[in-house]
Motif scaffolding. Structure first.
Motif, PDB file in Angstrom:
ATOM      1  N   GLN A  30       0.483  -1.188   7.261  1.00  0.00           N
ATOM      2  CA  GLN A  30       0.374  -1.227   5.807  1.00  0.00           C
ATOM      3  C   GLN A  30      -0.158  -2.605   5.423  1.00  0.00           C
ATOM      4  OE1 GLN A  30       1.077   1.371   3.680  1.00  0.00           O
ATOM      5  NE2 GLN A  30       1.645   2.683   5.391  1.00  0.00           N
ATOM      6  N   TYR A  45      -1.894   5.048   3.664  1.00  0.00           N
ATOM      7  CA  TYR A  45      -2.910   3.996   3.699  1.00  0.00           C
ATOM      8  C   TYR A  45      -3.621   3.971   5.048  1.00  0.00           C
ATOM      9  CZ  TYR A  45      -4.517  -0.799   4.625  1.00  0.00           C
ATOM     10  OH  TYR A  45      -5.238  -1.909   5.017  1.00  0.00           O
ATOM     11  N   TYR A 100      -0.341  -7.064  -0.788  1.00  0.00           N
ATOM     12  CA  TYR A 100      -1.318  -7.796  -1.601  1.00  0.00           C
ATOM     13  C   TYR A 100      -0.559  -8.687  -2.579  1.00  0.00           C
ATOM     14  CZ  TYR A 100      -5.683  -8.612  -4.160  1.00  0.00           C
ATOM     15  OH  TYR A 100      -6.804  -9.180  -4.730  1.00  0.00           O
ATOM     16  N   LEU A 148     -10.198  -1.374   1.278  1.00  0.00           N
ATOM     17  CA  LEU A 148      -9.015  -1.377   0.412  1.00  0.00           C
ATOM     18  C   LEU A 148      -9.422  -1.234  -1.056  1.00  0.00           C
ATOM     19  CD1 LEU A 148      -5.943  -1.792   0.069  1.00  0.00           C
ATOM     20  CD2 LEU A 148      -6.397  -4.254  -0.089  1.00  0.00           C
ATOM     21  N   THR A 207       0.830  -1.199   0.000  1.00  0.00           N
ATOM     22  CA  THR A 207       0.000   0.000   0.000  1.00  0.00           C
ATOM     23  C   THR A 207       0.873   1.262   0.000  1.00  0.00           C
ATOM     24  OG1 THR A 207      -0.186  -0.361   2.391  1.00  0.00           O
ATOM     25  CG2 THR A 207      -2.071  -0.975   1.032  1.00  0.00           C
ATOM     26  N   LYS A 208       0.294   2.349  -0.471  1.00  0.00           N
ATOM     27  CA  LYS A 208       1.015   3.611  -0.575  1.00  0.00           C
ATOM     28  C   LYS A 208       1.063   4.314   0.784  1.00  0.00           C
ATOM     29  CE  LYS A 208      -0.669   4.315  -5.322  1.00  0.00           C
ATOM     30  NZ  LYS A 208      -1.536   5.159  -6.184  1.00  0.00           N
ATOM     31  N   GLU A 228      -5.080   2.245  -3.714  1.00  0.00           N
ATOM     32  CA  GLU A 228      -4.259   2.301  -2.497  1.00  0.00           C
ATOM     33  C   GLU A 228      -2.967   1.501  -2.640  1.00  0.00           C
ATOM     34  OE1 GLU A 228      -4.766   4.012   0.334  1.00  0.00           O
ATOM     35  OE2 GLU A 228      -6.536   4.942  -0.568  1.00  0.00           O
ATOM     36  N   LEU A 229      -2.887   0.643  -3.659  1.00  0.00           N
ATOM     37  CA  LEU A 229      -1.694  -0.176  -3.872  1.00  0.00           C
ATOM     38  C   LEU A 229      -0.744   0.509  -4.845  1.00  0.00           C
ATOM     39  CD1 LEU A 229      -3.398  -3.672  -4.331  1.00  0.00           C
ATOM     40  CD2 LEU A 229      -2.260  -2.813  -2.263  1.00  0.00           C
ATOM     41  N   ASP A 230       0.546   0.383  -4.581  1.00  0.00           N
ATOM     42  CA  ASP A 230       1.555   0.913  -5.502  1.00  0.00           C
ATOM     43  C   ASP A 230       1.797  -0.143  -6.580  1.00  0.00           C
ATOM     44  OD1 ASP A 230       3.591   2.127  -6.831  1.00  0.00           O
ATOM     45  OD2 ASP A 230       4.967   2.258  -5.118  1.00  0.00           O
ATOM     46  N   CYS A 284      -4.132 -11.155   1.294  1.00  0.00           N
ATOM     47  CA  CYS A 284      -3.811  -9.895   1.959  1.00  0.00           C
ATOM     48  C   CYS A 284      -3.026 -10.192   3.226  1.00  0.00           C
ATOM     49  CB  CYS A 284      -5.089  -9.147   2.335  1.00  0.00           C
ATOM     50  SG  CYS A 284      -5.912  -8.316   0.965  1.00  0.00           S
TER      51      CYS A 284
END
Length: 320
Positions: A189, A146, A192, A152, A142-143, A156-158, A207
């Motif tokens: 954080q 978060y 994923y 979610l 996550t960025k 929100e994920l890089d 997750c």
């Protein structure tokens, strides 16, 4: 060739057809699954706590929302026909369940999910697997900013910078092990993981909650408990309650699979197993029906041909 020899050859060929039909039915592949073991995934963590009486508030809530069966099926968070279309098939807010209603409790937005303590830098990931397959693992973090108390979302994920990527790693001791690197973060954080098979469109998802430390804890709330993975003994103990099958099938990687204890005692096939098994490897249920129907037609056709041969043989004997 005499008429008698020809009749004998036909009978031998016909008698060999029904076993072929049965072989088609028996060849339906069994399902195989996995989930992140380190950092431990939410579903594995809750399974380790005990499906019927979990200890943490988050796992209790997950069971209340989706039931205990989801934890016994800990390695079954998957989409059979994903084929890389993860964002298209899984809506925001349902990433941890892969939009599977059985696992909806894992999507609960809570700040108290048990977490694995981590820090930035090199990290060795361990993915618990119950059968080996070729494919690629990608793990996303996550960025910054978060908020685990919010559902979610993909945003929100890089996604541009996976923290780990591994193609066809070698399994040992029931785990795929591969290296990655965690960037600088603070507080809670989420990691994923997506395992996309290359020998099937099937993909698996998990997750894992992690804690980089240095984050703030809301007033009046206790820190999230430390996560812990289930042992081989725990997995074996609950295998008979799982609806998932823990052994390999067509497309498995060559060589003996080194699996955890649960793999040594696979469950008996469930009713209508052929269609379920095919669906769980990415094939449609229609494929199973075609296979079953074709096998049945083959068996019936062979029986009819056999009876026809016998009638002709009997007729010839009467004429003589």
């Amino acid at each position: 060739m005499s008429a008698r020899a020809r009749r004998a050859a036909v009978v031998v060929a016909v008698l060999g057809l029904p076993p072929v039909a049965l072989t088609v039915l028996a060849a339906a592949p069994a399902s195989a699954h996995g989930s992140m073991g380190d950092p431990v995934s939410r579903v594995s963590q809750c399974y380790a706590e005990g499906p019927e009486s979990p200890k943490s508030g988050a796992c209790k809530a997950a069971v209340a929302a989706g039931g205990a069966q989801a934890l016994y099926d800990w390695n079954g968070i998957r989409i059979g026909d994903a084929a890389g279309r993860h964002r298209k098939l899984i809506p925001d807010g349902k990433l941890c369940s892969a939009d599977n209603a059985e696992f909806k409790g894992l999507d609960l937005a809570r700040a108290d999910w048990p977490a694995t303590s981590v820090r930035s830098g090199a990290y060795t990931f361990k993915y618990r697997v119950t059968a080996q397959h070729k494919g690629t693992f990608k793990v996303y973090l996550t960025k910054p900013g978060y908020d685990p108390a919010k559902p979610l979302a993909w945003s929100e994920l890089d996604l541009r910078h996976p923290v780990a990527t591994a193609t066809d790693p070698v399994a040992a001791g029931g785990f795929y092990t591969f290296s990655g690197r965690l960037p600088a973060r603070s507080g809670k954080q989420l990691l994923y993981a997506i395992w996309q098979r290359s020998d099937s469109p099937e993909a698996f998802y998990s997750c894992s909650d992690v804690d980089f430390g240095g984050g703030t804890v809301s007033t009046g709330s206790a820190p999230a408990p430390t996560a812990s993975a289930p042992s081989d003994r725990q997995i074996a103990a609950g295998a008979d309650k799982s609806t998932m099958r823990h052994h390999g099938h067509g497309g498995d990687m060559a060589g003996p699979a080194q699996q955890p204890a649960a793999a040594s005692a696979p469950n008996a096939p469930k009713a209508a197993g052929a269609s379920r098994d095919l669906a769980e490897t990415g094939a449609s249920s229609g494929t199973a029906y075609v296979a079953i129907g074709g096998a049945a037609a083959l068996a019936l056709g062979s029986a009819a041909l056999f009876l026809s041969v016998r009638r002709r043989a009997a007729g010839g004997a009467h004429r003589r």
